[in-house]
Design an enzyme around this catalytic site. Sequence first.
Site, PDB file in Angstrom:
ATOM      1  N   LYS A  90      29.839  -5.144   5.093  1.00 58.25           N
ATOM      2  CA  LYS A  90      28.566  -4.901   4.409  1.00 58.25           C
ATOM      3  C   LYS A  90      27.469  -5.885   4.812  1.00 58.25           C
ATOM      4  O   LYS A  90      26.301  -5.553   4.832  1.00 58.25           O
ATOM      5  CB  LYS A  90      28.775  -4.958   2.891  1.00 58.25           C
ATOM      6  CG  LYS A  90      29.698  -3.852   2.383  1.00 58.25           C
ATOM      7  CD  LYS A  90      28.998  -2.938   1.430  1.00 58.25           C
ATOM      8  CE  LYS A  90      29.732  -1.644   1.165  1.00 58.25           C
ATOM      9  NZ  LYS A  90      31.137  -1.801   0.751  1.00 58.25           N
ATOM     10  N   GLU A 112      21.959  -1.469  -5.230  1.00 58.65           N
ATOM     11  CA  GLU A 112      22.960  -0.887  -6.121  1.00 58.65           C
ATOM     12  C   GLU A 112      24.315  -1.425  -5.674  1.00 58.65           C
ATOM     13  O   GLU A 112      24.479  -1.830  -4.526  1.00 58.65           O
ATOM     14  CB  GLU A 112      22.951   0.646  -5.991  1.00 58.65           C
ATOM     15  CG  GLU A 112      23.803   1.223  -4.849  1.00 58.65           C
ATOM     16  CD  GLU A 112      23.291   0.886  -3.447  1.00 58.65           C
ATOM     17  OE1 GLU A 112      22.102   0.558  -3.308  1.00 58.65           O
ATOM     18  OE2 GLU A 112      24.095   0.949  -2.496  1.00 58.65           O
ATOM     19  N   SER A 378      37.862  -2.699   7.407  1.00 57.74           N
ATOM     20  CA  SER A 378      36.486  -2.895   6.937  1.00 57.74           C
ATOM     21  C   SER A 378      36.315  -4.126   6.050  1.00 57.74           C
ATOM     22  O   SER A 378      35.238  -4.692   5.970  1.00 57.74           O
ATOM     23  CB  SER A 378      36.012  -1.648   6.190  1.00 57.74           C
ATOM     24  OG  SER A 378      36.908  -1.308   5.148  1.00 57.74           O
TER      25      SER A 378
HETATM   26  C1  LIG Z   1      32.002  -0.620   0.550  1.00 60.24           C
HETATM   27  C2  LIG Z   1      33.215  -0.650   1.345  1.00 60.24           C
HETATM   28  C3  LIG Z   1      33.687   0.502   2.030  1.00 60.24           C
HETATM   29  C4  LIG Z   1      33.050   1.851   1.892  1.00 60.24           C
HETATM   30  O1  LIG Z   1      31.735   1.939   2.318  1.00 60.24           O
HETATM   31  P1  LIG Z   1      31.315   2.619   3.681  1.00 60.24           P
HETATM   32  O2  LIG Z   1      29.823   2.660   3.589  1.00 60.24           O
HETATM   33  O3  LIG Z   1      31.916   3.983   3.734  1.00 60.24           O
HETATM   34  O4  LIG Z   1      31.792   1.759   4.787  1.00 60.24           O
HETATM   35  C5  LIG Z   1      34.816   0.383   2.821  1.00 60.24           C
HETATM   36  N1  LIG Z   1      35.479  -0.784   2.940  1.00 60.24           N
HETATM   37  C6  LIG Z   1      35.062  -1.903   2.313  1.00 60.24           C
HETATM   38  C7  LIG Z   1      35.841  -3.154   2.487  1.00 60.24           C
HETATM   39  C8  LIG Z   1      33.926  -1.873   1.489  1.00 60.24           C
HETATM   40  O5  LIG Z   1      33.533  -2.999   0.867  1.00 60.24           O
END
Ligand SMILES: *Cc1c(COP(=O)(O)O)cnc(C)c1O
Length: 401
Positions: A90, A112, A378
Amino acid sequence: MSNYQVDKKGYYGEFGGAYVPEILYATVKNLQEQYLPIIESQEFKDEYHALLRDYVGRPSPLYFARRMSEQYGCQLYLKREDLNHTGAHKINNTVGQILLAKKMGKTRIIAETGAGQHGVATATVCALMGMKCEVFMGATDVERQHTNVERMKMLGAEVHPVRTGNMTLSDACSEAIRDWCCHPADTFYIVGSTMGPHPYPDLVARMQSVISEEIKWQLQEKIGRDYPDYLIACIGGGSNAAGTIYHYMDDERVKIVLAEAGGHGWDTDYTAATIHRGTTGILHGAKMLVMQNEDGQIQEAFTISAGLDYPGVGPMHCNMAKQGRTQVLSINDDEAIYGGYELTRMEGIIPAIESAHAIAALKKLTFKPSDVVVLTVSGRGDKDVETYLKNKQMAKEYGNF
Ligand SMILES: *Cc1c(COP(=O)(O)O)cnc(C)c1O
């Protein structure tokens, strides 16, 4: 010309656009006109890349996962977004958007957040830049994600609990848009995923595209060719997925597999599998697939993963799925928990539960031993340890830990 990029009017095929109240029209139009000249300027690029390197800690490693490769009969590489400052992808986006906000002369930031990850990433860059930060968060999430609320407060942000609707992410988005309507002149809304009115989906995708930019040269260095056979990512709103695939969208040699949150199953009432279940509608400023009833009322999303708990999905992904460019799998809670344990026990990496959905997709695919698979982790799972432990039985029933 790419089939999958946004067009001049802000659409991806039939999805996207900018459906905003009249009071925001001029603000959004101004952003549409300014974002590309600013983010493509050398000055912006220099500042952005310096921060990504020295503050976020990029490039993130591309790690060859030896034991998991043996397990799945492929060459598995993990793109380690979990190692970024604040623990997820993020921050790539919030660093970029706050630089844009500053260059546009804005003085107040709103955002948000659902699980609180985007709220923390926004509060972090606001502290870095000395800007005022207000975060809207559903009251239910404020309770569920207490640690992230404390982190935001420590970083100097004001957190507004939202008590409308289901009191979760979708309601927090609505409230942020409402606030934006009241302060369009001085406020920049830092959107957390590839959603919202045009240009946000494109803006966020470009900010996250550093992920696939790095994958290209990292693969070249490691295997002597700059593309994989498979790319795998989890998908909520779609930002880490967009970043992972950005430079490969039009490269048909690369298969793209996305994992959305099935909850108890995409064909039950307890799901967040929007691409499986959604129909075309307008949510938070864009036309996309949304989970709604026959009257167009939004249905609550359900998943064990707070970060994937959203009843819509970004327009870029709606279009790519519809065109058949991406294969979208629905991964249920138990499969994700299992995936999280598996990566933890086989590679010593505790992934975010969101990312564990991508891991679980491996089980559903058949690879050749020579297939090069790049999977984006992610985020890291520190925030989810309690949930993993509480639901260990789920993984036990599904596999044999
Ligand atoms: C917020 C988040 C997501 C989902 O958001 P995307 O916009 O689809 O990437 C996925 N993995 C993590 C670790 C997150 O914090």
